[in-house]
Design an enzyme around this catalytic site. Structure first.
Site, PDB file in Angstrom:
ATOM      1  N   CYS A  92     -16.232   3.646 -20.480  1.00 37.77           N
ATOM      2  CA  CYS A  92     -17.632   3.637 -20.046  1.00 37.77           C
ATOM      3  C   CYS A  92     -18.452   2.547 -20.714  1.00 37.77           C
ATOM      4  O   CYS A  92     -19.415   2.031 -20.141  1.00 37.77           O
ATOM      5  CB  CYS A  92     -18.269   5.000 -20.308  1.00 37.77           C
ATOM      6  SG  CYS A  92     -17.467   6.371 -19.446  1.00 37.77           S
ATOM      7  N   CYS A 142     -24.645   5.693 -13.550  1.00 41.95           N
ATOM      8  CA  CYS A 142     -23.587   6.694 -13.425  1.00 41.95           C
ATOM      9  C   CYS A 142     -24.098   8.026 -13.960  1.00 41.95           C
ATOM     10  O   CYS A 142     -24.392   8.165 -15.162  1.00 41.95           O
ATOM     11  CB  CYS A 142     -22.345   6.253 -14.200  1.00 41.95           C
ATOM     12  SG  CYS A 142     -21.028   7.492 -14.211  1.00 41.95           S
ATOM     13  N   CYS A 157     -18.300  -0.477 -18.595  1.00 41.51           N
ATOM     14  CA  CYS A 157     -18.410  -0.258 -17.153  1.00 41.51           C
ATOM     15  C   CYS A 157     -19.758  -0.746 -16.641  1.00 41.51           C
ATOM     16  O   CYS A 157     -20.807  -0.343 -17.159  1.00 41.51           O
ATOM     17  CB  CYS A 157     -18.237   1.231 -16.830  1.00 41.51           C
ATOM     18  SG  CYS A 157     -18.409   1.588 -15.060  1.00 41.51           S
ATOM     19  N   CYS A 198     -12.467   3.393 -14.949  1.00 36.61           N
ATOM     20  CA  CYS A 198     -12.805   4.810 -14.725  1.00 36.61           C
ATOM     21  C   CYS A 198     -11.526   5.632 -14.617  1.00 36.61           C
ATOM     22  O   CYS A 198     -11.247   6.266 -13.601  1.00 36.61           O
ATOM     23  CB  CYS A 198     -13.657   4.947 -13.465  1.00 36.61           C
ATOM     24  SG  CYS A 198     -14.516   6.536 -13.330  1.00 36.61           S
ATOM     25  N   GLU A 217       0.823  -1.209   0.000  1.00 35.12           N
ATOM     26  CA  GLU A 217       0.000   0.000   0.000  1.00 35.12           C
ATOM     27  C   GLU A 217       0.862   1.266   0.000  1.00 35.12           C
ATOM     28  O   GLU A 217       0.504   2.264  -0.626  1.00 35.12           O
ATOM     29  CB  GLU A 217      -0.943  -0.004   1.211  1.00 35.12           C
ATOM     30  CG  GLU A 217      -2.065  -1.030   1.128  1.00 35.12           C
ATOM     31  CD  GLU A 217      -2.989  -0.801  -0.052  1.00 35.12           C
ATOM     32  OE1 GLU A 217      -3.176   0.370  -0.462  1.00 35.12           O
ATOM     33  OE2 GLU A 217      -3.530  -1.793  -0.583  1.00 35.12           O
TER      34      GLU A 217
END
Length: 258
Positions: A197, A206, A200, A190, A42
């Protein structure tokens, strides 16, 4: 920040289903509950793309397989293995945090305790808490802000409102899959430019997509005007081929490097 009244269950359930089928499952830090390995990944993923991180992560974990190995190493050795990842403050923070963990004798378990480690902010702490301990916590990095900003067509997203929104969307189950789905969605579909899109799974609700304004959201914040600085570099070499080297102070840019 006003959000449309959309069913939060759709967002979470759709992300979980998509991640199971299309998300990333073979990353070297996945498939473990070991907080040390998750923490290192991370920190490396802060401001660095996954594809770049993978080989650095693998070499780093070979050199420092346990947190005690990292804590006992000298800083120059650690930064040597960090070389090429950039943002060297992350490497220094990782080294200091490892020493703190070894000194206290345990790895922090809660998101709040994780935030006390050098270099660990709220979103990073939440990711570690979710993946290592299965805790209920919301992440909010740049990718997640973009996903939420587009899905809800947020004109002026402020961090306080975004955190509240992110927490309200948390599902009751499968938090690890949901969290990884958020990361994958922002990284794979995204994206900042040319979002995908058409494939997606969130497109049916959205708000940015339905308005045909995906490039508008989230509204960009006013950029800070940066001042310019000009530097001159002096290289000194003796006749017998020796160079004068100076170590930079730990605080600041390239701290601790030669």
């Amino acid at each position: 920040m006003n959000c449309p009244a959309l069913p939060s269950t759709f967002f979470a359930q759709t992300l979980v289903a998509w991640q199971r089928q299309h998300g990333r499952h073979e990353l070297p830090w996945q498939g473990t509950r070991e907080p040390y390995r998750i923490w290192v990944s991370e920190i490396m993923l802060q401001q660095t793309q996954v594809g770049t991180v993978i080989p650095f992560y693998q070499r780093f974990m070979t050199a420092f397989p346990e947190v005690i190995d990292l804590a006992r190493a000298d800083l120059e050795t650690v930064l040597g293995h960090w070389s090429g990842l950039g943002y060297y403050a992350r490497g220094r923070h990782l080294h200091r945090a490892a020493q703190k963990i070894v000194q206290q004798g345990f790895f922090p378990r809660s998101s709040e305790e994780l935030q006390k480690l050098p270099g660990v902010g709220r979103s990073t702490a939440a990711a570690i808490a979710v993946f290592a301990y299965g805790q209920r916590a919301a992440i909010l990095d740049g990718n997640v802000k973009r996903v939420l900003g587009r899905f809800f067509a947020l004109d002026t997203p402020e961090d306080a409102g975004l955190w509240a929104l992110a927490e309200s969307l948390l599902p009751d189950r499968e938090l690890e899959t949901y969290t990884q789905g958020l990361m994958d969605m922002g990284s794979l579909l995204c994206t900042r430019t040319r979002p995908r899109c058409a494939v997606c799974p969130l497109q049916t609700q959205c708000q940015a997509y339905l308005r045909g304004e995906t490039q508008r959201y989230p509204t960009a914040r006013r950029k800070t005007v940066r001042s310019e600085r000009h530097h001159r570099l002096l290289l000194l070499c003796t006749p017998d081929g020796r160079w004068l080297m100076e170590k930079r102070p730990i605080p600041g840019v390239w701290g601790g490097l030669w």
